[in-house]
Design a protein around this motif. Structure first.
Motif, PDB file in Angstrom:
ATOM      1  N   ASN A 200       0.845  -1.198   0.000  1.00 22.39           N
ATOM      2  CA  ASN A 200       0.000   0.000   0.000  1.00 22.39           C
ATOM      3  C   ASN A 200       0.883   1.251   0.000  1.00 22.39           C
ATOM      4  OD1 ASN A 200      -1.643   2.223   0.966  1.00 22.39           O
ATOM      5  ND2 ASN A 200      -3.165   0.718   1.581  1.00 22.39           N
ATOM      6  N   PRO A 201       0.779   2.100  -1.049  1.00 21.82           N
ATOM      7  CA  PRO A 201       1.664   3.271  -1.133  1.00 21.82           C
ATOM      8  C   PRO A 201       1.455   4.274  -0.002  1.00 21.82           C
ATOM      9  CG  PRO A 201      -0.043   3.358  -2.825  1.00 21.82           C
ATOM     10  CD  PRO A 201      -0.119   2.004  -2.210  1.00 21.82           C
ATOM     11  N   VAL A 202       0.232   4.386   0.510  1.00 24.60           N
ATOM     12  CA  VAL A 202      -0.027   5.312   1.616  1.00 24.60           C
ATOM     13  C   VAL A 202       0.701   4.830   2.871  1.00 24.60           C
ATOM     14  CG1 VAL A 202      -1.792   6.314   3.106  1.00 24.60           C
ATOM     15  CG2 VAL A 202      -2.265   5.998   0.669  1.00 24.60           C
ATOM     16  N   VAL A 203       0.633   3.528   3.120  1.00 21.71           N
ATOM     17  CA  VAL A 203       1.312   2.958   4.283  1.00 21.71           C
ATOM     18  C   VAL A 203       2.819   3.110   4.135  1.00 21.71           C
ATOM     19  CG1 VAL A 203       1.697   0.862   5.624  1.00 21.71           C
ATOM     20  CG2 VAL A 203      -0.572   1.339   4.697  1.00 21.71           C
ATOM     21  N   LYS A 204       3.333   2.894   2.931  1.00 19.93           N
ATOM     22  CA  LYS A 204       4.767   3.071   2.686  1.00 19.93           C
ATOM     23  C   LYS A 204       5.185   4.507   2.982  1.00 19.93           C
ATOM     24  CE  LYS A 204       5.530  -0.430  -0.922  1.00 19.93           C
ATOM     25  NZ  LYS A 204       5.912  -0.633  -2.338  1.00 19.93           N
ATOM     26  N   GLN A 205       4.374   5.463   2.542  1.00 24.72           N
ATOM     27  CA  GLN A 205       4.694   6.867   2.760  1.00 24.72           C
ATOM     28  C   GLN A 205       4.689   7.208   4.251  1.00 24.72           C
ATOM     29  OE1 GLN A 205       5.768   9.328   0.838  1.00 24.72           O
ATOM     30  NE2 GLN A 205       5.745  10.704   2.634  1.00 24.72           N
ATOM     31  N   ILE A 206       3.691   6.698   4.971  1.00 17.46           N
ATOM     32  CA  ILE A 206       3.609   6.962   6.407  1.00 17.46           C
ATOM     33  C   ILE A 206       4.843   6.404   7.114  1.00 17.46           C
ATOM     34  CG2 ILE A 206       2.369   6.334   8.517  1.00 17.46           C
ATOM     35  CD1 ILE A 206      -0.223   6.495   6.889  1.00 17.46           C
ATOM     36  N   ALA A 207       5.211   5.170   6.778  1.00 14.85           N
ATOM     37  CA  ALA A 207       6.371   4.544   7.421  1.00 14.85           C
ATOM     38  C   ALA A 207       7.647   5.333   7.154  1.00 14.85           C
ATOM     39  CB  ALA A 207       6.523   3.107   6.933  1.00 14.85           C
ATOM     40  N   SER A 208       7.785   5.841   5.940  1.00 10.38           N
ATOM     41  CA  SER A 208       9.020   6.550   5.565  1.00 10.38           C
ATOM     42  C   SER A 208       9.204   7.857   6.320  1.00 10.38           C
ATOM     43  CB  SER A 208       9.026   6.823   4.060  1.00 10.38           C
ATOM     44  OG  SER A 208       8.053   7.806   3.711  1.00 10.38           O
ATOM     45  N   GLU A 209       8.138   8.330   6.968  1.00  6.70           N
ATOM     46  CA  GLU A 209       8.215   9.587   7.721  1.00  6.70           C
ATOM     47  C   GLU A 209       8.831   9.391   9.104  1.00  6.70           C
ATOM     48  OE1 GLU A 209       4.200  10.905   7.757  1.00  6.70           O
ATOM     49  OE2 GLU A 209       4.126  11.321   5.595  1.00  6.70           O
ATOM     50  N   PHE A 210       9.076   8.136   9.478  1.00  3.08           N
ATOM     51  CA  PHE A 210       9.618   7.829  10.796  1.00  3.08           C
ATOM     52  C   PHE A 210      11.051   7.333  10.689  1.00  3.08           C
ATOM     53  CE2 PHE A 210       5.109   7.723  11.462  1.00  3.08           C
ATOM     54  CZ  PHE A 210       4.891   8.056  12.795  1.00  3.08           C
ATOM     55  N   GLU A 211      11.810   7.558  11.753  1.00  3.42           N
ATOM     56  CA  GLU A 211      13.155   7.020  11.878  1.00  3.42           C
ATOM     57  C   GLU A 211      13.136   5.955  12.975  1.00  3.42           C
ATOM     58  OE1 GLU A 211      16.084   7.882  10.288  1.00  3.42           O
ATOM     59  OE2 GLU A 211      15.036   9.250   8.921  1.00  3.42           O
ATOM     60  N   VAL A 212      13.765   4.814  12.721  1.00  2.00           N
ATOM     61  CA  VAL A 212      13.822   3.745  13.720  1.00  2.00           C
ATOM     62  C   VAL A 212      15.284   3.404  14.008  1.00  2.00           C
ATOM     63  CG1 VAL A 212      11.588   2.755  13.097  1.00  2.00           C
ATOM     64  CG2 VAL A 212      13.645   1.964  11.930  1.00  2.00           C
ATOM     65  N   PRO A 213      15.585   3.023  15.251  1.00  2.57           N
ATOM     66  CA  PRO A 213      16.975   2.699  15.609  1.00  2.57           C
ATOM     67  C   PRO A 213      17.400   1.358  15.035  1.00  2.57           C
ATOM     68  CG  PRO A 213      15.531   2.322  17.484  1.00  2.57           C
ATOM     69  CD  PRO A 213      14.687   2.949  16.419  1.00  2.57           C
ATOM     70  N   GLU A 214      18.682   1.256  14.751  1.00  2.07           N
ATOM     71  CA  GLU A 214      19.237   0.019  14.209  1.00  2.07           C
ATOM     72  C   GLU A 214      20.720  -0.051  14.587  1.00  2.07           C
ATOM     73  OE1 GLU A 214      18.306  -2.053  10.091  1.00  2.07           O
ATOM     74  OE2 GLU A 214      19.825  -0.499   9.824  1.00  2.07           O
ATOM     75  N   ILE A 215      21.250  -1.255  14.677  1.00  2.00           N
ATOM     76  CA  ILE A 215      22.669  -1.433  14.980  1.00  2.00           C
ATOM     77  C   ILE A 215      23.438  -1.669  13.680  1.00  2.00           C
ATOM     78  CG2 ILE A 215      24.370  -2.832  16.200  1.00  2.00           C
ATOM     79  CD1 ILE A 215      22.590  -1.173  18.020  1.00  2.00           C
ATOM     80  N   ASP A 216      24.449  -0.864  13.454  1.00  2.00           N
ATOM     81  CA  ASP A 216      25.287  -1.025  12.273  1.00  2.00           C
ATOM     82  C   ASP A 216      26.091  -2.317  12.431  1.00  2.00           C
ATOM     83  OD1 ASP A 216      27.434  -0.933  10.398  1.00  2.00           O
ATOM     84  OD2 ASP A 216      27.216   1.235  10.256  1.00  2.00           O
ATOM     85  N   PRO A 217      25.912  -3.307  11.542  1.00  2.00           N
ATOM     86  CA  PRO A 217      26.592  -4.600  11.698  1.00  2.00           C
ATOM     87  C   PRO A 217      28.122  -4.508  11.568  1.00  2.00           C
ATOM     88  CG  PRO A 217      25.519  -4.473   9.558  1.00  2.00           C
ATOM     89  CD  PRO A 217      25.071  -3.277  10.327  1.00  2.00           C
ATOM     90  N   GLU A 218      28.614  -3.453  10.947  1.00  4.73           N
ATOM     91  CA  GLU A 218      30.059  -3.324  10.746  1.00  4.73           C
ATOM     92  C   GLU A 218      30.742  -2.653  11.937  1.00  4.73           C
ATOM     93  OE1 GLU A 218      30.857  -1.400   7.074  1.00  4.73           O
ATOM     94  OE2 GLU A 218      29.875  -2.936   5.848  1.00  4.73           O
ATOM     95  N   THR A 219      30.080  -1.634  12.513  1.00  3.05           N
ATOM     96  CA  THR A 219      30.722  -0.890  13.603  1.00  3.05           C
ATOM     97  C   THR A 219      30.125  -1.207  14.970  1.00  3.05           C
ATOM     98  OG1 THR A 219      29.193   0.984  13.401  1.00  3.05           O
ATOM     99  CG2 THR A 219      31.163   0.992  12.001  1.00  3.05           C
ATOM    100  N   GLY A 220      28.922  -1.752  14.974  1.00  2.00           N
ATOM    101  CA  GLY A 220      28.247  -2.012  16.238  1.00  2.00           C
ATOM    102  C   GLY A 220      27.613  -0.773  16.835  1.00  2.00           C
ATOM    103  N   ASP A 221      27.690   0.347  16.122  1.00  2.00           N
ATOM    104  CA  ASP A 221      27.110   1.593  16.623  1.00  2.00           C
ATOM    105  C   ASP A 221      25.608   1.617  16.368  1.00  2.00           C
ATOM    106  OD1 ASP A 221      29.630   2.500  17.347  1.00  2.00           O
ATOM    107  OD2 ASP A 221      29.979   3.451  15.395  1.00  2.00           O
ATOM    108  N   GLU A 222      24.908   2.359  17.219  1.00  2.00           N
ATOM    109  CA  GLU A 222      23.473   2.532  17.021  1.00  2.00           C
ATOM    110  C   GLU A 222      23.243   3.648  16.015  1.00  2.00           C
ATOM    111  OE1 GLU A 222      20.063   4.242  19.783  1.00  2.00           O
ATOM    112  OE2 GLU A 222      20.524   2.168  20.354  1.00  2.00           O
ATOM    113  N   VAL A 223      22.519   3.343  14.972  1.00  5.63           N
ATOM    114  CA  VAL A 223      22.210   4.317  13.923  1.00  5.63           C
ATOM    115  C   VAL A 223      20.693   4.337  13.731  1.00  5.63           C
ATOM    116  CG1 VAL A 223      24.430   4.017  12.762  1.00  5.63           C
ATOM    117  CG2 VAL A 223      22.500   2.549  12.133  1.00  5.63           C
ATOM    118  N   THR A 224      20.235   5.192  12.862  1.00  5.33           N
ATOM    119  CA  THR A 224      18.807   5.236  12.542  1.00  5.33           C
ATOM    120  C   THR A 224      18.631   5.093  11.034  1.00  5.33           C
ATOM    121  OG1 THR A 224      18.817   7.657  12.361  1.00  5.33           O
ATOM    122  CG2 THR A 224      18.247   6.707  14.514  1.00  5.33           C
ATOM    123  N   ARG A 225      17.468   4.634  10.668  1.00  3.52           N
ATOM    124  CA  ARG A 225      17.115   4.491   9.251  1.00  3.52           C
ATOM    125  C   ARG A 225      15.636   4.798   9.095  1.00  3.52           C
ATOM    126  NH1 ARG A 225      13.894   0.170   9.057  1.00  3.52           N
ATOM    127  NH2 ARG A 225      14.250  -1.565  10.504  1.00  3.52           N
TER     128      ARG A 225
END
Length: 288
Positions: free
Chosen positions: A99-124
């Motif tokens: 659903n393109p509307v749902v995709k658009q809504i999700a893209s407006e948010f940032e979620v935390p994630e762990i960078d697998p190479e550095t182990g640092d917490e990043v957002t996407r």
């Protein structure tokens, strides 16, 4: 053997006491002197009721622009918004992830994630499979930003409160001016629909203690706070009703499907009963 049985009975008795206290806790918490709740007269009430999709969309907007700054919805994923019965369901997209509307809504948010190479917490950017992100990093940060009180998660709030939809609808409209004679501590706010005991803070006639209680959350909604895309007037009542409907939907997204299934099962049983009764009459017709 009798000693073992005695110890076992004591353990069971202790567990029974604990269970009784736990079972009694909600009743004590909800037993305050509050004003009778307003009736929302929601479209989803009753055995044949359904959610109003436009109202759910308005409710999501109220949550997104107002409530989400303090309250999480940890049990809801973005794709739930596009499922059947949801606020942004489109029958053209059977898979809500498309659903393109749902995709658009999700893209407006940032979620935390762990960078697998550095182990640092990043957002996407969030995707449709992600759950709604919390507005705070942890509970301590949430408390620090809200006067020491932890804002409750709203995922199942409508099921966690007695008469949930009407409770939410009423509470959001219940921030009346403090009655003369009532002392409210700094950081607390008077609400006529919030259950509590105000007798210790009331300086007037103790036979006329005002209804309601105090809570840490200030009035979140005001006239015109949110602009509705469909042109619905942004009154306090309309905002409260819309977000109460949305929170009720998040509390049980498949409620309408279950309701419709139950009705279909009842109809099937009635038809089956009728056929069985007629067959019984036919078989035993000449045997009396």
């Amino acid at each position: 053997m009798s000693s073992i049985m005695t110890k076992s009975l004591k353990v069971l008795a202790g567990l029974a006491v604990v269970a009784g206290l736990v079972a009694g806790a909600p009743a004590l918490a909800a037993g305050g002197h509050a004003k009778p709740l307003q009736k929302g007269n929601f479209s989803f009430e009753g055995p044949f009721g359904t959610f109003d999709q436009a109202e759910l969309q308005r409710g999501y907007k109220v949550y997104r622009e107002v409530c989400s700054s303090c309250h999480s919805m940890k049990l809801i994923s973005f794709r739930n918004l596009g499922q059947k019965g949801g606020p942004f369901y489109d029958e053209e997209y059977k898979n809500p992830n498309d659903n393109p509307v749902v995709k658009q809504i999700a893209s407006e948010f940032e979620v935390p994630e762990i960078d697998p190479e550095t182990g640092d917490e990043v957002t996407r950017k969030a995707t449709t499979s992600d759950r709604f992100p919390s507005p705070f990093r942890n509970d301590d940060a949430a408390k620090a930003s809200n006067g020491g009180a932890l804002p409750p998660d709203l995922s199942v709030m409508a099921k966690a409160r007695k008469h949930g939809p009407d409770y939410i609808y009423s509470l959001l409209q219940g921030y009346d001016p403090e009655p003369v004679g009532l002392t409210v501590a700094p950081g607390q706010h008077y609400n006529v629909y919030f259950p509590g005991d105000l007798s210790a803070s009331w300086k007037g006639d103790h036979h006329k203690v005002p209804p309601g209680g105090v809570l840490a959350m200030a009035a979140p909604l005001t006239e015109g706070r949110v602009t509705f895309d469909d042109g619905t007037p942004s009154t306090l009542k309309n905002q409260a009703k819309a977000v109460a409907a949305f929170i009720t939907w998040t509390s049980e997204p498949h409620a309408i499907e279950r309701k419709q299934t139950g009705i279909a099962v009842m109809l099937y049983l009635l038809i089956f009963f009728g056929i069985t009764y007629m067959a019984y009459r036919q078989v035993w017709k000449g045997k009396h």
